[in-house]
Design a protein around this motif. Structure first.
Motif, short mmCIF file in Angstrom:
data_model
loop_
_atom_site.label_atom_id
_atom_site.label_comp_id
_atom_site.label_asym_id
_atom_site.label_seq_id
_atom_site.Cartn_x
_atom_site.Cartn_y
_atom_site.Cartn_z
N TYR A 8 0.86 -1.18 0.00
CA TYR A 8 0.00 0.00 0.00
C TYR A 8 0.89 1.23 0.00
O TYR A 8 0.84 2.05 -0.89
CB TYR A 8 -0.96 0.02 1.19
CG TYR A 8 -1.80 1.27 1.23
CD1 TYR A 8 -2.83 1.47 0.33
CD2 TYR A 8 -1.54 2.28 2.16
CE1 TYR A 8 -3.59 2.63 0.34
CE2 TYR A 8 -2.29 3.44 2.17
CZ TYR A 8 -3.31 3.62 1.27
OH TYR A 8 -4.05 4.78 1.27
N GLY A 29 -9.75 1.37 -8.58
CA GLY A 29 -9.89 1.76 -7.17
C GLY A 29 -8.67 1.46 -6.31
O GLY A 29 -8.54 2.02 -5.23
N ARG A 30 -7.78 0.59 -6.78
CA ARG A 30 -6.58 0.27 -5.98
C ARG A 30 -5.71 1.51 -5.86
O ARG A 30 -5.49 2.24 -6.82
CB ARG A 30 -5.78 -0.86 -6.61
CG ARG A 30 -4.51 -1.14 -5.79
CD ARG A 30 -3.89 -2.46 -6.07
NE ARG A 30 -4.77 -3.51 -5.58
CZ ARG A 30 -4.90 -4.69 -6.15
NH1 ARG A 30 -4.22 -5.00 -7.22
NH2 ARG A 30 -5.72 -5.59 -5.65
N ILE A 31 -5.20 1.75 -4.65
CA ILE A 31 -4.40 2.94 -4.35
C ILE A 31 -3.03 2.51 -3.83
O ILE A 31 -2.93 1.57 -3.04
CB ILE A 31 -5.10 3.81 -3.28
CG1 ILE A 31 -6.43 4.34 -3.83
CG2 ILE A 31 -4.20 4.95 -2.82
CD1 ILE A 31 -7.28 5.05 -2.80
N GLN A 71 0.48 9.73 -4.45
CA GLN A 71 -0.55 8.72 -4.23
C GLN A 71 -1.29 8.55 -5.56
O GLN A 71 -1.76 9.53 -6.15
CB GLN A 71 -1.52 9.17 -3.14
CG GLN A 71 -2.54 8.12 -2.76
CD GLN A 71 -3.42 8.58 -1.62
OE1 GLN A 71 -4.02 9.65 -1.69
NE2 GLN A 71 -3.49 7.79 -0.57
N GLN A 73 -4.08 6.09 -8.02
CA GLN A 73 -5.21 5.16 -7.98
C GLN A 73 -5.48 4.66 -9.39
O GLN A 73 -5.43 5.43 -10.36
CB GLN A 73 -6.45 5.86 -7.43
CG GLN A 73 -7.65 4.95 -7.31
CD GLN A 73 -8.80 5.64 -6.61
OE1 GLN A 73 -8.82 6.84 -6.42
NE2 GLN A 73 -9.77 4.86 -6.20
N SER A 74 -5.81 3.38 -9.50
CA SER A 74 -6.15 2.80 -10.79
C SER A 74 -7.56 3.22 -11.19
O SER A 74 -8.48 3.20 -10.37
CB SER A 74 -6.10 1.27 -10.70
OG SER A 74 -6.67 0.69 -11.85
N ASP A 75 -7.70 3.57 -12.47
CA ASP A 75 -9.03 3.83 -13.01
C ASP A 75 -9.51 2.63 -13.85
O ASP A 75 -10.48 2.71 -14.58
CB ASP A 75 -9.07 5.11 -13.84
CG ASP A 75 -8.23 5.07 -15.11
OD1 ASP A 75 -7.69 3.99 -15.45
OD2 ASP A 75 -8.11 6.12 -15.76
N TRP A 79 -3.25 4.93 -14.35
CA TRP A 79 -3.14 5.45 -13.00
C TRP A 79 -3.42 6.94 -13.00
O TRP A 79 -3.08 7.65 -13.94
CB TRP A 79 -1.73 5.18 -12.44
CG TRP A 79 -1.46 3.72 -12.32
CD1 TRP A 79 -0.79 2.94 -13.21
CD2 TRP A 79 -1.88 2.86 -11.27
NE1 TRP A 79 -0.77 1.63 -12.77
CE2 TRP A 79 -1.43 1.56 -11.58
CE3 TRP A 79 -2.60 3.04 -10.09
CZ2 TRP A 79 -1.68 0.46 -10.75
CZ3 TRP A 79 -2.84 1.96 -9.28
CH2 TRP A 79 -2.38 0.69 -9.59
N LEU A 82 -3.90 11.24 -7.01
CA LEU A 82 -4.94 11.74 -6.09
C LEU A 82 -4.47 13.00 -5.39
O LEU A 82 -3.32 13.24 -5.22
CB LEU A 82 -5.28 10.67 -5.04
CG LEU A 82 -5.83 9.37 -5.62
CD1 LEU A 82 -6.06 8.37 -4.51
CD2 LEU A 82 -7.11 9.63 -6.38
#
Length: 82
Positions: A8, A29-31, A71, A73-75, A79, A82
């Motif tokens: 993470y 949604g993965r961050i 930071q 996040q996958s869309d 990526w 954020l």
């Protein structure tokens, strides 16, 4: 270092390095947090032709000794920052 699905936050504490994100495909949604608290420059790469905020692999870097972090996040395909 190739970031894994078990990561993470990845904190680089010394030296110049490359952080390679896993594929963004299928993991919407993965961050991930990538931090540079060391003395080297950290270059952030993507898998194959994926991008980070439309920029190609290797475009984003975290400066030495700046305690900078990014930071992402996958869309589901690429990526985003954020």
């Amino acid at each position: 270092y190739t970031i894994t699905t078990n990561d993470y936050t990845v904190n680089y504490t010394s030296g110049t390095a490359t952080a390679t994100l896993p594929t963004a495909v299928g993991v919407a949604g993965r961050i991930y947090n990538i931090k540079n608290s060391g003395t080297g420059v950290i270059t952030i790469n993507t898998t194959s032709s994926q991008t980070i905020d439309t920029q190609v692999s290797g475009y984003w870097q975290l400066a030495a000794s700046s305690f900078a972090n990014i930071q992402v996040q996958s869309d589901g395909a690429n990526w985003i920052i954020l």
